[in-house]
Scaffold this motif. Structure first.
Motif, mmCIF file in Angstrom:
data_model
loop_
_atom_site.group_PDB
_atom_site.id
_atom_site.type_symbol
_atom_site.label_atom_id
_atom_site.label_comp_id
_atom_site.label_asym_id
_atom_site.label_seq_id
_atom_site.Cartn_x
_atom_site.Cartn_y
_atom_site.Cartn_z
ATOM 1 N N GLY A 1 0.791 -1.220 0.000
ATOM 2 C CA GLY A 1 0.000 0.000 0.000
ATOM 3 C C GLY A 1 0.826 1.273 0.000
ATOM 4 O O GLY A 1 0.280 2.374 -0.049
ATOM 5 N N ALA A 2 2.169 1.140 0.028
ATOM 6 C CA ALA A 2 3.045 2.308 0.022
ATOM 7 C C ALA A 2 3.673 2.481 -1.358
ATOM 8 O O ALA A 2 3.813 1.527 -2.124
ATOM 9 N N TYR A 3 4.050 3.715 -1.669
ATOM 10 C CA TYR A 3 4.742 3.962 -2.921
ATOM 11 C C TYR A 3 6.204 3.512 -2.801
ATOM 12 O O TYR A 3 6.808 3.609 -1.737
ATOM 13 N N VAL A 4 6.734 3.008 -3.892
ATOM 14 C CA VAL A 4 8.119 2.542 -3.919
ATOM 15 C C VAL A 4 9.046 3.749 -4.023
ATOM 16 O O VAL A 4 8.895 4.578 -4.927
ATOM 17 N N LYS A 5 9.991 3.848 -3.102
ATOM 18 C CA LYS A 5 10.921 4.983 -3.090
ATOM 19 C C LYS A 5 12.308 4.614 -3.593
ATOM 20 O O LYS A 5 13.043 5.474 -4.075
#
Length: 210
Positions: A42-46
């Motif tokens: 659910g998080a954006y890939v950094k």
């Protein structure tokens, strides 16, 4: 340091001196302890990780809250699901966690996108990685869909032994249950059955495949 790591663990990328130098200039090496979550569902890939030592594993959370192990990331590999999420600019549909203390070359996503536009060799590496992990995912689907619990458990243990290069698997019944989306009681019962069938030997905190 980074160029040497690429030369050793990612020789295909290192065949292009300009690409190797650019990756070294935009990335850093991070040491991560076992249990560290490197990608949240659910998080954006950094960052895009390139594993140079240790081991990571990637999970998918089921609707019932259980997590199913999808694949491992070994030295010389990256997380293809991270790359896909980055390209599509979507949040991650999986979770990645460090299984064994690791060293990872981390590339910021915006830099990874620039590299993809400039260097065909990078895209070739990604395609090869995608094919490798796609085959592993197909095997997971086959086991989950068509196999009974005994087969599923045995294939899981064989996979760990293969990845770690050791027939002695140091793992708890609860960890296995978490990876397979099952319960500790079910796993313990199946392991006892498999021991009785001569497939393995159970010891304290260790399973020995025969």
């Amino acid at each position: 340091m980074i160029e040497n790591a690429l030369q050793t663990y990612f020789p295909n990328l290192a065949t292009m001196p300009d690409l190797k130098k650019e990756i070294a200039s935009i990335s850093s090496i991070m040491k991560m302890d076992a249990g560290t979550v490197i990608l949240k569902e659910g998080a954006y890939v950094k960052v895009i990780p390139l594993v140079i030592s240790g081991l990571a594993k990637v999970y998918k959370e089921e609707e019932n809250g259980h997590e199913v192990l999808l694949y491992y990331i070994k030295p010389g590999e990256s997380c293809i699901m991270s790359v896909i999420s980055m390209i599509k600019n979507e949040t991650s549909k999986v979770k990645a966690i460090i299984e064994e203390d690791a060293e990872i070359v981390v590339i910021p996503t915006e830099k990874a996108l620039e590299i993809a536009r400039k260097y065909p060799k990078w895209n070739e590496f990604i395609y090869e990685l995608f094919n490798l992990k796609f085959e592993e995912l197909l095997n997971v689907v086959k086991i989950l869909t068509f196999s009974n619990k005994d087969t599923r458990l045995l294939e899981y243990l064989k996979k760990i032994a293969s990845v770690k290069g050791d027939a002695l698997i140091r793992i708890t019944h609860q960890q296995i249950a978490d990876d397979l989306g099952s319960s500790r009681e079910v796993i313990s019962r199946l392991l006892k059955k498999m021991e009785h069938e001569g497939l393995l030997i159970l010891k304290q905190g260790v399973i020995e495949l025969k």
